[in-house]
Design an enzyme around this catalytic site. Sequence first.
Site, short mmCIF file in Angstrom:
data_model
loop_
_atom_site.label_atom_id
_atom_site.label_comp_id
_atom_site.label_asym_id
_atom_site.label_seq_id
_atom_site.Cartn_x
_atom_site.Cartn_y
_atom_site.Cartn_z
N GLY A 1 0.81 -1.22 0.00
CA GLY A 1 0.00 0.00 0.00
C GLY A 1 0.84 1.27 0.00
N GLN A 2 0.15 2.40 0.07
CA GLN A 2 0.82 3.70 -0.04
C GLN A 2 1.91 3.88 1.03
OE1 GLN A 2 -1.38 7.18 1.11
NE2 GLN A 2 -0.13 8.56 -0.13
N ARG B 1 -1.49 -8.35 -2.63
CA ARG B 1 -1.29 -8.23 -4.07
C ARG B 1 -0.35 -9.35 -4.51
NH1 ARG B 1 -0.18 -2.00 -4.97
NH2 ARG B 1 -2.10 -1.58 -3.86
N ASP C 1 -3.20 -12.71 4.26
CA ASP C 1 -4.47 -12.09 4.60
C ASP C 1 -4.52 -12.06 6.13
OD1 ASP C 1 -7.03 -11.43 5.23
OD2 ASP C 1 -7.99 -12.95 3.97
N TYR D 1 -14.92 3.65 8.57
CA TYR D 1 -13.46 3.67 8.74
C TYR D 1 -13.12 4.35 10.08
CZ TYR D 1 -8.65 5.30 7.69
OH TYR D 1 -7.31 5.58 7.71
N LYS E 1 -11.47 2.86 13.47
CA LYS E 1 -10.25 3.42 14.06
C LYS E 1 -10.46 3.74 15.55
CE LYS E 1 -7.30 3.35 10.61
NZ LYS E 1 -6.23 2.33 10.62
N ILE F 1 -1.92 11.50 3.59
CA ILE F 1 -0.48 11.33 3.30
C ILE F 1 -0.22 11.57 1.81
CG2 ILE F 1 1.48 9.73 3.39
CD1 ILE F 1 0.38 10.52 6.18
C1 AKB Z 1 -8.40 8.60 4.15
O1 AKB Z 1 -8.57 9.63 3.45
O2 AKB Z 1 -9.27 7.76 4.36
C2 AKB Z 1 -7.06 8.42 4.80
C3 AKB Z 1 -7.01 8.95 6.20
C4 AKB Z 1 -7.06 10.40 6.44
O3 AKB Z 1 -6.95 8.19 7.11
N1 AKB Z 1 -6.04 9.02 4.01
#
Ligand code: AKB
Length: 325
Positions: A16-17, A41, A58, A148, A152, A178
Amino acid sequence: MYRKNMKKILVTGATGQIGSELTLELRKKFGGENVVAAGRRRKPNEMLLATGPFIYLDATDKSSLEKVVEEYDVDTIYHLAAVLSAAGEENPQNAWRINMESLYNVLEVAREKGLTRVFWPSSIAVFGPEAPRVKTPQNTVLIPRTIYGVSKVAGELLCNYYFLRYNVDVRSVRYPGIISSETLPGGGTTDYAVEIFYEAIRRKRYTCFLRADTVLPMMYMPDCINAALTLMEADPSKIRCRTSYNVAAVSFSPAELAAEIKKYIPDFVCEYKPDFRQQIADSWPMSIDDTAAREDWGWSPKYDLASIVKDMIEKLTRRLAEGLL
Ligand code: AKB
């Protein structure tokens, strides 16, 4: 730093990034063979393959994770695999499952096998509109509007619990958006701030999915990596926060970023067509108070907007000239 016969570091989400660049940095520091890159991947980039071990993993499958930890004698995990904010809204059930099951497995394996340390990134997505949007404090109300963000917040509480209950040395920062030149992000709300560079260089045009005046906290990849490494090297007595630390670097809007890019590409045109991601961005902070991270373990970013744009344009222009873009 490099020790002979040292135990191994495992990086999940290594394609990933953040993972792709963090893995290379860890390999430089600790030796390629000591850093196991893991991802879903089948074909990772060549640098990852050429500089050390790469495995398919995974992390929602606990027995596979256990096997890798045993086989490679892993004692530290950087657990980066996750579904981000925008992708999460397309399939919330899947985002919750992947984000929570994988973190739970990593913490359980860390507990069972007595791993030395775990790094897990949280995000500014833990905040919702009820939190102060300017200089958002370390400790404030956390009522995110995305799955998301919900995962978190739950993840931060789980990390804190595993530290208090089982003494698992898990450390975390709340990353902003980021910006990076090597691997494109995928599925985030802040992704525009990377895409805009590629499109400005290739086509001199970009249509941004956020409004021109949407200010969000952002950070350049070298600072992002530095945050993870500095926190992971800090003496445990310095880590007073076991949920996740606020870390800040810069804040800017798409219009401000476009204006800075125009200094290098004068005929660059940026248009704005906000979509569902606008609502997510509007629920997030505009700037972050990271006093606790600065005081506890010496966090200090190096890149501002001007230096980020200069470096990104230089790197991507070189890649375009080499036919790599
Ligand atoms: C997103 O945009 O979902 C992420 C983050 C800010 O955690 N880059």
